[in-house]
Design a protein around this motif. Structure first.
Motif, PDB file in Angstrom:
ATOM      1  N   GLU A 171       0.823  -1.210   0.000  1.00  0.00           N
ATOM      2  CA  GLU A 171       0.000   0.000   0.000  1.00  0.00           C
ATOM      3  C   GLU A 171       0.857   1.260   0.000  1.00  0.00           C
ATOM      4  N   VAL A 172       2.049   1.185   0.604  1.00  0.00           N
ATOM      5  CA  VAL A 172       2.955   2.344   0.597  1.00  0.00           C
ATOM      6  C   VAL A 172       3.582   2.507  -0.783  1.00  0.00           C
ATOM      7  N   ALA A 173       3.949   1.399  -1.404  1.00  0.00           N
ATOM      8  CA  ALA A 173       4.546   1.461  -2.743  1.00  0.00           C
ATOM      9  C   ALA A 173       3.625   2.118  -3.750  1.00  0.00           C
ATOM     10  N   ALA A 174       2.313   2.044  -3.519  1.00  0.00           N
ATOM     11  CA  ALA A 174       1.346   2.613  -4.455  1.00  0.00           C
ATOM     12  C   ALA A 174       1.201   4.125  -4.319  1.00  0.00           C
ATOM     13  N   VAL A 175       1.713   4.710  -3.237  1.00  0.00           N
ATOM     14  CA  VAL A 175       1.500   6.143  -2.991  1.00  0.00           C
ATOM     15  C   VAL A 175       2.043   7.020  -4.126  1.00  0.00           C
ATOM     16  N   PRO A 176       3.294   6.814  -4.600  1.00  0.00           N
ATOM     17  CA  PRO A 176       3.755   7.667  -5.707  1.00  0.00           C
ATOM     18  C   PRO A 176       2.850   7.611  -6.933  1.00  0.00           C
ATOM     19  N   LEU A 177       2.262   6.445  -7.210  1.00  0.00           N
ATOM     20  CA  LEU A 177       1.363   6.320  -8.364  1.00  0.00           C
ATOM     21  C   LEU A 177       0.128   7.202  -8.182  1.00  0.00           C
ATOM     22  N   LEU A 178      -0.338   7.306  -6.940  1.00  0.00           N
ATOM     23  CA  LEU A 178      -1.520   8.117  -6.668  1.00  0.00           C
ATOM     24  C   LEU A 178      -1.234   9.613  -6.799  1.00  0.00           C
ATOM     25  N   LEU A 179       0.039   9.989  -6.718  1.00  0.00           N
ATOM     26  CA  LEU A 179       0.410  11.404  -6.752  1.00  0.00           C
ATOM     27  C   LEU A 179       0.670  11.919  -8.158  1.00  0.00           C
ATOM     28  N   GLN A 180       0.645  11.046  -9.149  1.00  0.00           N
ATOM     29  CA  GLN A 180       0.770  11.467 -10.532  1.00  0.00           C
ATOM     30  C   GLN A 180      -0.287  12.559 -10.814  1.00  0.00           C
ATOM     31  N   PRO A 181       0.029  13.676 -11.475  1.00  0.00           N
ATOM     32  CA  PRO A 181       1.202  13.934 -12.304  1.00  0.00           C
ATOM     33  C   PRO A 181       2.386  14.567 -11.573  1.00  0.00           C
ATOM     34  N   HIS A 182       2.342  14.688 -10.255  1.00  0.00           N
ATOM     35  CA  HIS A 182       3.491  15.234  -9.535  1.00  0.00           C
ATOM     36  C   HIS A 182       4.577  14.169  -9.435  1.00  0.00           C
ATOM     37  N   PRO A 183       5.818  14.493  -9.786  1.00  0.00           N
ATOM     38  CA  PRO A 183       6.900  13.521  -9.626  1.00  0.00           C
ATOM     39  C   PRO A 183       7.028  13.122  -8.155  1.00  0.00           C
ATOM     40  N   ALA A 184       7.086  11.817  -7.901  1.00  0.00           N
ATOM     41  CA  ALA A 184       7.171  11.330  -6.519  1.00  0.00           C
ATOM     42  C   ALA A 184       7.903  10.001  -6.502  1.00  0.00           C
ATOM     43  N   TYR A 185       8.670   9.782  -5.442  1.00  0.00           N
ATOM     44  CA  TYR A 185       9.358   8.505  -5.282  1.00  0.00           C
ATOM     45  C   TYR A 185       9.576   8.245  -3.796  1.00  0.00           C
ATOM     46  N   ILE A 186       9.840   6.986  -3.466  1.00  0.00           N
ATOM     47  CA  ILE A 186      10.184   6.590  -2.098  1.00  0.00           C
ATOM     48  C   ILE A 186      11.597   6.043  -2.132  1.00  0.00           C
ATOM     49  N   ILE A 187      12.458   6.558  -1.262  1.00  0.00           N
ATOM     50  CA  ILE A 187      13.830   6.079  -1.172  1.00  0.00           C
ATOM     51  C   ILE A 187      14.078   5.452   0.188  1.00  0.00           C
ATOM     52  N   GLY A 188      14.975   4.471   0.212  1.00  0.00           N
ATOM     53  CA  GLY A 188      15.395   3.872   1.464  1.00  0.00           C
ATOM     54  C   GLY A 188      16.524   4.676   2.091  1.00  0.00           C
ATOM     55  N   GLY A 189      17.053   4.185   3.197  1.00  0.00           N
ATOM     56  CA  GLY A 189      18.110   4.898   3.898  1.00  0.00           C
ATOM     57  C   GLY A 189      19.348   5.109   3.056  1.00  0.00           C
ATOM     58  N   ASN A 190      19.647   4.166   2.153  1.00  0.00           N
ATOM     59  CA  ASN A 190      20.838   4.277   1.310  1.00  0.00           C
ATOM     60  C   ASN A 190      20.518   4.857  -0.074  1.00  0.00           C
ATOM     61  N   TYR A 191      19.344   5.475  -0.195  1.00  0.00           N
ATOM     62  CA  TYR A 191      18.897   6.123  -1.427  1.00  0.00           C
ATOM     63  C   TYR A 191      18.496   5.144  -2.525  1.00  0.00           C
ATOM     64  N   ASP A 192      18.306   3.868  -2.193  1.00  0.00           N
ATOM     65  CA  ASP A 192      17.663   2.971  -3.141  1.00  0.00           C
ATOM     66  C   ASP A 192      16.265   3.499  -3.446  1.00  0.00           C
ATOM     67  N   VAL A 193      15.885   3.503  -4.713  1.00  0.00           N
ATOM     68  CA  VAL A 193      14.554   3.965  -5.106  1.00  0.00           C
ATOM     69  C   VAL A 193      13.615   2.764  -5.022  1.00  0.00           C
ATOM     70  N   LEU A 194      12.755   2.758  -4.009  1.00  0.00           N
ATOM     71  CA  LEU A 194      11.897   1.620  -3.727  1.00  0.00           C
ATOM     72  C   LEU A 194      10.589   1.673  -4.503  1.00  0.00           C
ATOM     73  N   SER A 195      10.166   2.871  -4.883  1.00  0.00           N
ATOM     74  CA  SER A 195       8.948   3.039  -5.668  1.00  0.00           C
ATOM     75  C   SER A 195       8.994   4.427  -6.288  1.00  0.00           C
ATOM     76  N   ARG A 196       8.427   4.572  -7.500  1.00  0.00           N
ATOM     77  CA  ARG A 196       8.386   5.883  -8.143  1.00  0.00           C
ATOM     78  C   ARG A 196       7.283   5.873  -9.187  1.00  0.00           C
ATOM     79  N   ASN A 197       6.868   7.063  -9.604  1.00  0.00           N
ATOM     80  CA  ASN A 197       5.844   7.148 -10.634  1.00  0.00           C
ATOM     81  C   ASN A 197       6.455   7.586 -11.963  1.00  0.00           C
ATOM     82  N   GLN A 198       5.620   7.620 -12.998  1.00  0.00           N
ATOM     83  CA  GLN A 198       6.106   7.938 -14.337  1.00  0.00           C
ATOM     84  C   GLN A 198       6.652   9.361 -14.407  1.00  0.00           C
ATOM     85  N   ALA A 199       6.024  10.286 -13.677  1.00  0.00           N
ATOM     86  CA  ALA A 199       6.494  11.672 -13.690  1.00  0.00           C
ATOM     87  C   ALA A 199       7.917  11.767 -13.142  1.00  0.00           C
TER      88      ALA A 199
END
Length: 271
Positions: free
Chosen positions: A110-138
């Motif tokens: 459910e958290v991974a889906a949050v960036p998708l819901l924020l489209q068209p605003h660019p959004a992503y989730i990063i971990g502590g080491n800056y791994d990109v765990l989820s992101r949207n098309q924007a």
């Protein structure tokens, strides 16, 4: 034992970096002849902290010595550390709760889906080491070539320092890159010896002369929101405001959302 040794070396490097940035004038000490090293001498910091020079030298050399919370509190004041730097010092010194065992960072569906819901605003989730765990098309469009490797996810720090297009997209590249490295240092200090951090930092050092030069300076920051200028194809330079939200159940994971700042029609840059 290896992890403790690494943490002592990190502690010594941090103390040395902070000592070298303070001038005698800042602390009211007289100039006493030519100085061979930048900043204060070890004896001067020890004097300001009310401890013996020998004991301070042992700490800076990474020796296996123990000092109380009160000693590090005095050192933090003598070194003029800010709130985030103080927290980092106490964690390295073993006066903060130990980090949990390092495992691959979980991300709830459910958290991974949050960036998708924020489209068209660019959004992503990063971990502590800056791994990109989820992101949207924007976000993919705003940060091109932010791609995963065969054996690991995409990583925002790797993109900034090792992906050539990043220096064109991020207008104030040096300022932004230095800040990112300082923010990476904070969680890296909480996870000494964690391969997620050590492998990333080794890779950044190998591929980036800037990381090799800046990492030993030991800058530390907390993640935060702000403003950023990014170059977009066909539109030139666009000002963005970005906001960072720490996830309640995984506080080292951060949701970052970008929104364009309103500008006057005649003031939009075309660079």
């Amino acid at each position: 034992m290896r992890q403790q040794s690494d943490q002592r070396r990190e502690l010594g490097a941090f103390l040395r970096s902070r000592r070298e940035r303070i001038t005698p004038d800042q602390v009211g000490l007289p100039h006493t002849g030519r100085r061979r090293t930048p900043g204060l001498r070890r004896e001067e910091i020890a004097l300001l902290a009310g401890m013996s020079a020998t004991w301070y030298t042992y700490l800076e050399q990474g020796r296996d010595v123990r000092a109380s919370y009160q000693v590090f509190d005095a050192l933090a004041s003598a070194l003029r550390l800010d709130r985030h730097e103080r927290g980092h010092l106490f964690r390295l010194a073993g006066h903060a709760p130990a980090a949990e065992a390092e495992e691959p960072e979980p991300l709830a569906v459910e958290v991974a889906a949050v960036p998708l819901l924020l489209q068209p605003h660019p959004a992503y989730i990063i971990g502590g080491n800056y791994d990109v765990l989820s992101r949207n098309q924007a976000a993919d469009e705003l940060f091109p070539h932010l791609t995963a490797a065969a054996d690991r996810p995409a990583n925002f720090a790797r993109w900034v320092f090792l992906e050539p297009v990043a220096r064109d997209v991020v207008v104030d590249w040096e300022l932004e890159a230095r800040g990112l490295l300082a923010r990476l240092r904070t969680p890296a200090g909480r996870h000494p010896g964690d391969v997620r951090y050590t492998r990333l930092i080794d890779e950044l050092k190998a591929g980036s002369p800037e990381v090799r030069a800046w990492w030993p300076q030991y800058e530390v920051q907390a993640r935060h929101g702000g403003r950023k200028r990014l170059r977009r194809p066909g539109r030139g330079v666009v000002d963005f405001a970005y906001t960072a939200f720490h996830l309640a159940e995984q506080p080292e994971q951060t949701l970052v959302v970008y929104t364009e700042c309103e500008t006057e029609p005649g003031n939009r840059q075309r660079t």
